[in-house]
Design a protein around this motif. Structure first.
Motif, short mmCIF file in Angstrom:
data_model
loop_
_atom_site.label_atom_id
_atom_site.label_comp_id
_atom_site.label_asym_id
_atom_site.label_seq_id
_atom_site.Cartn_x
_atom_site.Cartn_y
_atom_site.Cartn_z
N LEU A 239 0.84 -1.21 0.00
CA LEU A 239 0.00 0.00 0.00
C LEU A 239 0.87 1.26 0.00
N LEU A 240 1.89 1.27 0.86
CA LEU A 240 2.73 2.45 0.99
C LEU A 240 3.58 2.71 -0.25
N SER A 241 3.88 1.66 -1.00
CA SER A 241 4.68 1.83 -2.21
C SER A 241 3.83 2.09 -3.44
N SER A 242 2.51 2.04 -3.27
CA SER A 242 1.61 2.25 -4.39
C SER A 242 1.53 3.72 -4.79
N PRO A 243 1.40 3.99 -6.08
CA PRO A 243 1.20 5.39 -6.52
C PRO A 243 -0.04 6.02 -5.89
N TRP A 244 -1.01 5.18 -5.52
CA TRP A 244 -2.23 5.69 -4.89
C TRP A 244 -1.93 6.34 -3.54
N MET A 245 -0.93 5.82 -2.85
CA MET A 245 -0.55 6.41 -1.56
C MET A 245 -0.06 7.84 -1.76
N TYR A 246 0.76 8.03 -2.79
CA TYR A 246 1.27 9.38 -3.05
C TYR A 246 0.15 10.30 -3.53
N ILE B 109 -3.13 17.05 1.22
CA ILE B 109 -2.47 18.34 1.38
C ILE B 109 -3.27 19.45 0.71
N THR B 110 -3.81 19.15 -0.46
CA THR B 110 -4.61 20.15 -1.18
C THR B 110 -5.86 20.53 -0.40
N LEU B 111 -6.52 19.53 0.18
CA LEU B 111 -7.84 19.75 0.78
C LEU B 111 -7.82 20.15 2.24
N ASP B 112 -6.67 20.04 2.91
CA ASP B 112 -6.74 20.32 4.35
C ASP B 112 -6.90 21.80 4.68
N VAL B 113 -6.81 22.67 3.68
CA VAL B 113 -7.16 24.07 3.90
C VAL B 113 -8.67 24.20 4.08
N PHE B 114 -9.44 23.29 3.45
CA PHE B 114 -10.90 23.27 3.61
C PHE B 114 -11.32 22.46 4.83
N VAL B 115 -10.58 21.38 5.10
CA VAL B 115 -10.88 20.47 6.21
C VAL B 115 -9.61 20.34 7.05
N PRO B 116 -9.41 21.25 8.01
CA PRO B 116 -8.11 21.34 8.70
C PRO B 116 -7.70 20.09 9.48
N PHE B 117 -8.65 19.21 9.80
CA PHE B 117 -8.26 18.04 10.58
C PHE B 117 -7.73 16.90 9.72
N LEU B 118 -7.67 17.07 8.39
CA LEU B 118 -7.04 16.05 7.55
C LEU B 118 -5.56 15.93 7.92
N PRO B 119 -5.05 14.70 8.05
CA PRO B 119 -3.66 14.51 8.52
C PRO B 119 -2.64 14.63 7.39
N SER B 120 -2.66 15.74 6.67
CA SER B 120 -1.79 15.86 5.50
C SER B 120 -0.31 15.82 5.87
N GLY B 121 0.06 16.53 6.92
CA GLY B 121 1.46 16.53 7.33
C GLY B 121 1.91 15.14 7.77
N SER B 122 1.05 14.46 8.52
CA SER B 122 1.38 13.11 8.99
C SER B 122 1.52 12.15 7.81
N LEU B 123 0.63 12.27 6.82
CA LEU B 123 0.73 11.39 5.65
C LEU B 123 2.00 11.65 4.86
N LEU B 124 2.40 12.93 4.77
CA LEU B 124 3.64 13.24 4.06
C LEU B 124 4.84 12.66 4.81
N ILE B 125 4.82 12.73 6.13
CA ILE B 125 5.90 12.15 6.94
C ILE B 125 5.95 10.64 6.73
N VAL B 126 4.78 9.98 6.72
CA VAL B 126 4.73 8.53 6.48
C VAL B 126 5.36 8.18 5.13
#
Length: 199
Positions: A8-15, A22-39
């Motif tokens: 899953l983590l190596s899939s292009p879908w993960m990226y 990251i795009t949407l967390d300005v609309f929904v601030p609780f999305l874990p965009s930073g955490s997902l990028l770190i993962v």
């Protein structure tokens, strides 16, 4: 199970998921965009990720963040009138809005960068800029792009550093996410943040 997670983590879908978040967390601030990028960065760092892959995550994160800011700006801008009427009935909220607006006008790049590093700060700063008739769109776009680049560089560097420091991927992820959360919390409670948001 571990093999499925690795797949899953190596899939292009993960990226793709990371960039959409990251795009949407300005609309929904609780999305874990930073955490997902770190993962994504930790996984790449632990599994022979190349410099090119890290650069793609950095550039992709910055572009996705800038795109989200601009989409939010365009969505909020037509609603400036109702927002101002609402603020007219809420003096304390209006005072905070005015203070942040003045700071954005005086120092747009540093203010957007600071806001991008604290919880919900990106959403608030974008909303204030979009409803300010004296904030040119081009000026906002420049400030947003710089803030997005700083945030992406910081997040990718944090993930990569933790990938180097710890032998286990999950430890690297937990420490990286905890460090990002702690830093954001400290900034949110700093004198500058209190000065901007206190009424």
């Amino acid at each position: 199970m571990a093999a499925q997670i690795a797949e899953l983590l190596s899939s292009p879908w993960m990226y793709a998921l990371v960039m959409v978040s990251i795009t949407l967390d300005v609309f929904v601030p609780f999305l874990p965009s930073g955490s997902l990028l770190i993962v994504a960065v930790v996984y790449a760092g632990k599994h022979d990720g190349t410099v090119t892959e890290m650069l793609l995550l950095l550039v992709g994160g910055a572009v996705a963040s800038t795109l989200g800011d601009n989409l939010a700006y365009r969505a909020i801008e037509p609603g400036a009138g109702p927002v101002h009427r609402f603020l007219a009935r809420m003096p304390r909220a209006a005072k905070v809005n005015d203070r942040l607006r003045d700071t954005l006008q005086a120092r747009p790049i540093s203010t957007m960068t600071f806001a991008r590093l604290i919880p919900t700060g990106r959403t608030l700063a974008t909303a204030v800029a979009a409803t300010d008739p004296d904030m040119p769109r081009a000026r906002f776009q420049l400030a947003s792009a710089v803030a997005a680049a700083v945030w992406a560089a910081y997040t990718v560097a944090l993930g990569y550093l933790n990938a180097l420091l710890f032998n286990t991927s999950w430890v690297s992820v937990v420490v990286g996410v905890a460090a990002a959360f702690a830093f954001g919390t400290i900034l949110a409670r700093s004198r500058r943040a209190v000065a901007l948001t206190s009424s």
